[in-house]
Design a protein around this motif. Structure first.
Motif, PDB file in Angstrom:
ATOM      1  N   SER A  45      -5.758   7.567  10.825  1.00 16.51           N
ATOM      2  CA  SER A  45      -4.903   6.945  11.849  1.00 16.51           C
ATOM      3  C   SER A  45      -4.955   5.423  11.830  1.00 16.51           C
ATOM      4  N   LYS A  46      -5.390   4.830  10.729  1.00 21.69           N
ATOM      5  CA  LYS A  46      -5.417   3.372  10.612  1.00 21.69           C
ATOM      6  C   LYS A  46      -4.638   2.953   9.366  1.00 21.69           C
ATOM      7  N   PRO A  47      -3.921   1.817   9.462  1.00 23.73           N
ATOM      8  CA  PRO A  47      -3.175   1.347   8.290  1.00 23.73           C
ATOM      9  C   PRO A  47      -4.106   0.758   7.233  1.00 23.73           C
ATOM     10  N   VAL A  48      -3.849   1.102   5.980  1.00 24.36           N
ATOM     11  CA  VAL A  48      -4.582   0.543   4.845  1.00 24.36           C
ATOM     12  C   VAL A  48      -3.539   0.036   3.858  1.00 24.36           C
ATOM     13  N   LEU A  49      -3.625  -1.225   3.525  1.00 25.72           N
ATOM     14  CA  LEU A  49      -2.691  -1.850   2.601  1.00 25.72           C
ATOM     15  C   LEU A  49      -3.345  -1.924   1.227  1.00 25.72           C
ATOM     16  N   ILE A  50      -2.705  -1.318   0.246  1.00 21.92           N
ATOM     17  CA  ILE A  50      -3.202  -1.317  -1.126  1.00 21.92           C
ATOM     18  C   ILE A  50      -2.403  -2.354  -1.906  1.00 21.92           C
ATOM     19  N   VAL A  51      -3.108  -3.253  -2.569  1.00 22.99           N
ATOM     20  CA  VAL A  51      -2.455  -4.307  -3.347  1.00 22.99           C
ATOM     21  C   VAL A  51      -2.905  -4.199  -4.799  1.00 22.99           C
ATOM     22  N   ASP A  52      -1.938  -4.083  -5.691  1.00 22.60           N
ATOM     23  CA  ASP A  52      -2.193  -4.116  -7.125  1.00 22.60           C
ATOM     24  C   ASP A  52      -1.470  -5.336  -7.677  1.00 22.60           C
ATOM     25  N   ALA A  53      -2.202  -6.176  -8.399  1.00 23.96           N
ATOM     26  CA  ALA A  53      -1.640  -7.434  -8.889  1.00 23.96           C
ATOM     27  C   ALA A  53      -2.037  -7.681 -10.330  1.00 23.96           C
ATOM     28  N   GLY A  55      -3.347 -12.121 -17.817  1.00 23.64           N
ATOM     29  CA  GLY A  55      -3.203 -10.683 -17.973  1.00 23.64           C
ATOM     30  C   GLY A  55      -4.196  -9.887 -17.140  1.00 23.64           C
ATOM     31  N   ALA A  56      -5.059 -10.570 -16.411  1.00 32.62           N
ATOM     32  CA  ALA A  56      -6.056  -9.883 -15.582  1.00 32.62           C
ATOM     33  C   ALA A  56      -5.350  -9.073 -14.494  1.00 32.62           C
ATOM     34  N   ARG A  57      -5.875  -7.859 -14.253  1.00 29.35           N
ATOM     35  CA  ARG A  57      -5.319  -6.985 -13.231  1.00 29.35           C
ATOM     36  C   ARG A  57      -6.326  -6.845 -12.097  1.00 29.35           C
ATOM     37  N   TYR A  58      -5.797  -6.779 -10.865  1.00 24.57           N
ATOM     38  CA  TYR A  58      -6.639  -6.701  -9.679  1.00 24.57           C
ATOM     39  C   TYR A  58      -6.160  -5.580  -8.775  1.00 24.57           C
ATOM     40  N   HIS A  59      -7.108  -5.015  -8.035  1.00 22.69           N
ATOM     41  CA  HIS A  59      -6.806  -3.963  -7.076  1.00 22.69           C
ATOM     42  C   HIS A  59      -7.530  -4.291  -5.775  1.00 22.69           C
ATOM     43  N   GLY A  60      -6.807  -4.251  -4.665  1.00 19.91           N
ATOM     44  CA  GLY A  60      -7.412  -4.552  -3.378  1.00 19.91           C
ATOM     45  C   GLY A  60      -7.060  -3.532  -2.325  1.00 19.91           C
ATOM     46  N   GLU A  61      -7.979  -3.324  -1.396  1.00 20.26           N
ATOM     47  CA  GLU A  61      -7.744  -2.460  -0.243  1.00 20.26           C
ATOM     48  C   GLU A  61      -7.995  -3.288   1.011  1.00 20.26           C
ATOM     49  N   PHE A  62      -6.980  -3.332   1.874  1.00 17.20           N
ATOM     50  CA  PHE A  62      -7.014  -4.205   3.043  1.00 17.20           C
ATOM     51  C   PHE A  62      -6.827  -3.417   4.325  1.00 17.20           C
ATOM     52  N   THR A  63      -7.488  -3.894   5.374  1.00 19.94           N
ATOM     53  CA  THR A  63      -7.287  -3.375   6.720  1.00 19.94           C
ATOM     54  C   THR A  63      -6.878  -4.541   7.605  1.00 19.94           C
TER      55      THR A  63
END
Length: 145
Positions: A120-128, A134-142
């Protein structure tokens, strides 16, 4: 152990590690389809306006790269500041809704934001991806408190 046997064993271990890295990189961190995670389609920035905080990892790295604060504005612009033990990164850009996600494209980076509901909480997933390295990143935000 003979030199030939040792070389074959090192080769097998190396192949296994490459396979594991490949799998972890392709996983992308998507939670779609996992129990307890519901994807929320984004048709505009309204559901994600505000301040978010999270941890970002660099693809194929096990340990977190650092903490990031992300601010998304009503007009679709975003700002972020991130800090790790050895670096500080800042950036801005603009987000547009495409296919139920938000996408950003600048000279330096491309990114995709997906919104999920988890417990029941929003989680924002960011892939960049960084265009220059060329580096790839993955983030999980609240949502920031």
């Amino acid at each position: 152990m003979t030199e030939h046997h040792f070389s074959r064993r090192v080769g097998a271990i190396f192949s296994f590690l490459v396979f594991v890295v490949f799998l972890s990189g392709c996983g992308g961190g998507s939670h779609q389809g996992q129990p307890g995670w519901t994807k929320v389609d984004l048709t505009d920035v309204q559901p994600v306006i505000g301040d978010w905080e999270g941890t970002v990892t660099k693809a194929q790295d096990i340990l977190p790269v650092g903490s990031v604060l992300l601010r998304i504005h009503e007009n679709g612009t975003y700002q972020f500041v991130g800090q790790s033990s050895s670096d500080v990164a800042v950036g801005t850009g603009h987000l547009e809704a495409q296919g139920g996600e938000l996408k950003g494209d600048t000279e330096i980076r491309v990114l995709r934001l997906s919104l999920f509901s988890h417990r029941s909480k929003p989680v924002l997933i960011v892939d960049a991806a960084h265009r220059l390295t060329g580096a790839r990143y993955h983030g999980e935000f609240t949502k920031a408190k």
